[in-house]
Design a protein around this motif. Sequence first.
Motif, mmCIF file in Angstrom:
data_model
loop_
_atom_site.group_PDB
_atom_site.id
_atom_site.type_symbol
_atom_site.label_atom_id
_atom_site.label_comp_id
_atom_site.label_asym_id
_atom_site.label_seq_id
_atom_site.Cartn_x
_atom_site.Cartn_y
_atom_site.Cartn_z
ATOM 1 N N PRO A 170 54.929 7.076 73.597
ATOM 2 C CA PRO A 170 53.611 7.003 72.967
ATOM 3 C C PRO A 170 53.700 6.607 71.496
ATOM 4 C CG PRO A 170 54.253 9.294 73.309
ATOM 5 C CD PRO A 170 55.298 8.449 73.974
ATOM 6 N N LYS A 171 52.622 6.026 71.007
ATOM 7 C CA LYS A 171 52.611 5.554 69.622
ATOM 8 C C LYS A 171 52.781 6.685 68.615
ATOM 9 C CE LYS A 171 49.941 1.392 70.393
ATOM 10 N NZ LYS A 171 48.788 0.592 70.024
ATOM 11 N N HIS A 172 52.290 7.877 68.940
ATOM 12 C CA HIS A 172 52.398 8.994 68.000
ATOM 13 C C HIS A 172 53.776 9.655 68.022
ATOM 14 C CE1 HIS A 172 51.323 11.048 71.743
ATOM 15 N NE2 HIS A 172 51.912 12.096 71.227
ATOM 16 N N ALA A 173 54.589 9.341 69.030
ATOM 17 C CA ALA A 173 55.937 9.924 69.105
ATOM 18 C C ALA A 173 56.904 8.951 69.770
ATOM 19 C CB ALA A 173 55.889 11.249 69.874
ATOM 20 N N PRO A 174 57.162 7.800 69.131
ATOM 21 C CA PRO A 174 58.051 6.824 69.763
ATOM 22 C C PRO A 174 59.509 7.294 69.740
ATOM 23 C CG PRO A 174 57.509 6.120 67.554
ATOM 24 C CD PRO A 174 56.705 7.363 67.826
ATOM 25 N N THR A 175 60.248 6.836 70.725
ATOM 26 C CA THR A 175 61.685 7.117 70.768
ATOM 27 C C THR A 175 62.432 5.786 70.832
ATOM 28 O OG1 THR A 175 61.631 7.295 73.180
ATOM 29 C CG2 THR A 175 61.398 9.342 71.929
ATOM 30 N N LEU A 176 63.650 5.795 70.324
ATOM 31 C CA LEU A 176 64.461 4.589 70.363
ATOM 32 C C LEU A 176 64.892 4.281 71.788
ATOM 33 C CD1 LEU A 176 66.750 5.180 67.263
ATOM 34 C CD2 LEU A 176 65.025 3.395 67.504
ATOM 35 N N THR A 177 64.888 3.008 72.128
ATOM 36 C CA THR A 177 65.446 2.564 73.400
ATOM 37 C C THR A 177 66.958 2.462 73.226
ATOM 38 O OG1 THR A 177 65.290 0.248 72.783
ATOM 39 C CG2 THR A 177 63.375 1.214 73.925
ATOM 40 N N GLU A 178 67.661 2.109 74.275
ATOM 41 C CA GLU A 178 69.115 1.916 74.183
ATOM 42 C C GLU A 178 69.440 0.822 73.162
ATOM 43 O OE1 GLU A 178 72.921 0.415 76.823
ATOM 44 O OE2 GLU A 178 71.193 1.258 77.886
ATOM 45 N N ALA A 179 68.663 -0.259 73.186
ATOM 46 C CA ALA A 179 68.879 -1.339 72.217
ATOM 47 C C ALA A 179 68.635 -0.839 70.793
ATOM 48 C CB ALA A 179 67.960 -2.516 72.532
ATOM 49 N N GLY A 180 67.604 -0.030 70.613
ATOM 50 C CA GLY A 180 67.312 0.536 69.303
ATOM 51 C C GLY A 180 68.445 1.422 68.802
ATOM 52 N N TYR A 181 68.984 2.252 69.703
ATOM 53 C CA TYR A 181 70.121 3.114 69.339
ATOM 54 C C TYR A 181 71.349 2.299 68.947
ATOM 55 C CZ TYR A 181 68.170 7.656 70.607
ATOM 56 O OH TYR A 181 67.421 8.807 70.642
ATOM 57 N N ARG A 182 71.533 1.149 69.578
ATOM 58 C CA ARG A 182 72.685 0.314 69.247
ATOM 59 C C ARG A 182 72.501 -0.422 67.921
ATOM 60 N NH1 ARG A 182 72.826 -2.961 74.325
ATOM 61 N NH2 ARG A 182 73.749 -4.520 72.970
#
Length: 125
Positions: free
Chosen positions: A56-68
Amino acid sequence: MRRRIPSLNALKAFEAAGRLGLMKLAAEELCVTHGAVSRQVKQLENWLGVALFAGPKHAPTLTEAGYRLLPALTCAFDQVDLAVRQIADTDEGTLDVSCPGTFTMRWLIPRLHHFNAHHPRVEVA
């Protein structure tokens, strides 16, 4: 050889949002609006062709690509910060300030003594 990198503003927006966990906090750190950070991150995702955040926009989480991507960008921006500080950081010199008269009289001048107390070797012109 020409480097193939996306917008540095988009990279900065993603790095701040990923490190701080919220677009709102990234916007505050970068002195821009929440919408500007969101647009920059979306631009980076489009450029890369992968999602960097999910949820959700109010609580986004990193994807695997984001974590890398995040640790590499954080390290790169830390190195840039260090290099710039080694060259430009100084408590001496002249600070040239230009702003509208009303702002100068109502905000800047009443606060200038605090700046001078913390930075006595900087001349404000």
